[in-house]
Design a protein around this motif. Sequence first.
Motif, PDB file in Angstrom:
ATOM      1  N   GLU A 114      51.181  -6.209   3.440  1.00  0.00           N
ATOM      2  CA  GLU A 114      51.320  -5.751   2.165  1.00  0.00           C
ATOM      3  C   GLU A 114      52.445  -6.433   1.526  1.00  0.00           C
ATOM      4  O   GLU A 114      53.465  -5.919   0.746  1.00  0.00           O
ATOM      5  N   GLU A 147      42.115  -2.686   2.719  1.00  0.00           N
ATOM      6  CA  GLU A 147      43.390  -2.837   1.946  1.00  0.00           C
ATOM      7  C   GLU A 147      44.001  -4.029   2.694  1.00  0.00           C
ATOM      8  O   GLU A 147      43.306  -5.068   2.372  1.00  0.00           O
ATOM      9  N   ILE A 204      46.659  -5.990   1.782  1.00  0.00           N
ATOM     10  CA  ILE A 204      46.977  -6.540   0.673  1.00  0.00           C
ATOM     11  C   ILE A 204      48.230  -5.660  -0.107  1.00  0.00           C
ATOM     12  O   ILE A 204      48.011  -4.392  -0.282  1.00  0.00           O
ATOM     13  N   GLU A 206      49.005  -4.369  -3.066  1.00  0.00           N
ATOM     14  CA  GLU A 206      48.038  -3.918  -4.254  1.00  0.00           C
ATOM     15  C   GLU A 206      48.877  -2.948  -5.460  1.00  0.00           C
ATOM     16  O   GLU A 206      49.772  -2.959  -5.317  1.00  0.00           O
ATOM     17  N   GLN A 207      47.833  -2.691  -6.292  1.00  0.00           N
ATOM     18  CA  GLN A 207      48.608  -2.103  -7.647  1.00  0.00           C
ATOM     19  C   GLN A 207      49.024  -0.582  -7.524  1.00  0.00           C
ATOM     20  O   GLN A 207      49.486   0.035  -8.220  1.00  0.00           O
ATOM     21  N   TYR A 261      50.055 -12.093  -8.275  1.00  0.00           N
ATOM     22  CA  TYR A 261      48.727 -12.100  -8.860  1.00  0.00           C
ATOM     23  C   TYR A 261      48.049 -13.273  -8.909  1.00  0.00           C
ATOM     24  O   TYR A 261      46.893 -13.396  -8.710  1.00  0.00           O
ATOM     25  N   LEU A 282      46.963 -14.395  -5.211  1.00  0.00           N
ATOM     26  CA  LEU A 282      45.935 -13.597  -4.211  1.00  0.00           C
ATOM     27  C   LEU A 282      44.618 -14.185  -4.328  1.00  0.00           C
ATOM     28  O   LEU A 282      43.837 -14.061  -3.638  1.00  0.00           O
ATOM     29  N   ALA A 304      39.041  -6.895  -0.942  1.00  0.00           N
ATOM     30  CA  ALA A 304      40.372  -6.147  -0.898  1.00  0.00           C
ATOM     31  C   ALA A 304      40.354  -4.989  -1.927  1.00  0.00           C
ATOM     32  O   ALA A 304      39.860  -5.025  -3.130  1.00  0.00           O
ATOM     33  N   PHE A 322      42.303  -3.662  -4.308  1.00  0.00           N
ATOM     34  CA  PHE A 322      43.546  -4.139  -5.041  1.00  0.00           C
ATOM     35  C   PHE A 322      43.659  -3.060  -6.057  1.00  0.00           C
ATOM     36  O   PHE A 322      44.982  -2.951  -6.753  1.00  0.00           O
ATOM     37  N   PHE A 330      39.659  -9.660  -8.830  1.00  0.00           N
ATOM     38  CA  PHE A 330      40.143  -8.874  -7.390  1.00  0.00           C
ATOM     39  C   PHE A 330      38.856  -8.129  -7.325  1.00  0.00           C
ATOM     40  O   PHE A 330      38.950  -7.017  -7.112  1.00  0.00           O
TER      41      PHE A 330
END
Length: 592
Positions: free
Chosen positions: A114, A401, A403, A405-406, A419, A422, A432, A434, A459
Amino acid sequence: MSRLEPATLGMVVDGQDLGAGVTLGEPRTRQESETFPWRGGKSLATNLCQVSEIPIRSGAGVGWTLEARVFNDGAAFRFRLPGSGSRTVQGESTVWQLPRQATVWLQTDTDDYEGEYHPVTAGQLPLREKADNKERTTHLGLPMTVAFADGGFMLVSEAALYRYSGLTLNPVGDAKLRAAFEDDPGGWQHTGEILSPWRVAILSPDLNGIVNSDVIPALCAPPDLKLFPEGLAAPWLRPGKAPCTWMVYGNDGAQWDRQKWFVDVSAAMGCEYLLVDAGWRTERWGWMKDGGDLWARAAELCKLAADRGLGIILWHAYPEGRDDGPGLTTIEAREELFQQCRKAGVKGVKIDFFNSESKAVVEAYEDLLQRSARHKLLINFHGANKPTGEVRTWPNEITREGIREQEYVLWGTLPLPHYGALPFTRLAAGHADFLPGYVQKRFLKNTTALFQMASVIVFTSPFLCWPDNPEAYLHSPLLQFVRSVPVTWDETRVLPGSTIGDTVILARRKASAWYIAMLNCRSESQTLKIDLGFAAPGGKELTLYEDGDGGAECRIGSGLKPPQDGRFSVALRAGGGCILVIDTPKTFTGWR
């Protein structure tokens, strides 16, 4: 386009580097050519390569085989060491020597992958870094993407990671990266034949080739027909969208009294699933209050959801000792969970907090996928490592996951270059989770409403989890887009003007409809110009989604005629986005 410079490779077993002082035998070669169904940015993938198996005798007198595959857009190799009994694998002597002026897009969080992707010149890769106020040896988490100084790109990763420790890369100076196994620093035991994962390099003159490469899944075995006789067409492997209860309310989102409301709003959003996240499996969140039975309530919720066309996905921790439920570190616990889920009508399980890719944990991933497949359950891995193409073998892995992410938007921001990197780094290696698509102003941070909605197209994930409150979508002018946007695609193109870490222009096709998503990942505005000729816009209609006067507002134009010359331009604000949908005009039956 630049190339990698010569470097060593080898496996270290029982203290011997099998790549040292070798004698090469006569290679055996053959060709492979096949296509196979895929789920993600395209509906069909290709495996076309030349296979070479090179017998090798090391300086220590040990015989082994180097397997290599060469594709039109990349190459890969792995080690095969025959034998029986237990041996200790102590890593590899494999090295990647990069051109010193190349730019490497990388992240260094090898715990749960991450980290933030950022660029570093290859000749300046740091040997040490600070993390959590501590200094440590730098480890690069794969995949990483190299932009060569004279043009072209290379993505480096691994494929078919099974019964082996996960690979990270250690900068050792002068643009050189050495294979490292951070979660098994002392090595690991292996019984019988040793077969390493594939070490992969994907090469392309442009970003479109990086995004569309099939090399990683092509290096993995097809699914077992005994478990997946219908392949990806099996109804229980249905892709879909879902709200995530934790993203809305934290662990309180799992309160039993909230679940019927969640089912209703999920159905109103046009979702296929509801993800009941962390917290449901303890007395604290009400599933067992008033003497209620945990699995009886799960079955009740599944029945309610099924009546509205929804499936239920339940969260579960992997490690033991947490306050939100038991773990899954034993075979008995896994079987008990999957049997109860299937009996209750649960469609899948989100399994969280692996935070390792040691050999033991990698074997747990595979065991969980195999056991859940027997019970026809989907799996979403969180707190997980990188994807390595295993979804071809185990299509019940619906997303993962691995990653940054948000979720991080809830307490901070994601840098715009992250962003922009990725799609051409982590997403090029596999799906992913995301969590794209916030709509409330307080979550937009350094982005706009249309940046967030365009992110849903960029994504991609066969299991799309919406991050915002479901009622926010129901009151949004973007609701129809939320209901109708696909989560799997037939074709993907990276359009000219895309620049890693800066600008993303992706076109994805579903049946006859083209969705073009644009992300401005700069801190200043820019105007994008694209040619829509690939979408054959003649006789079609255009729906245009643009940012409005404020970052949270949007403008939607429907039934528009695409420009006759196919040329379209749009001015995007910093962190702004735009969506075009081009499709044949729709007609609807009715009176007269």
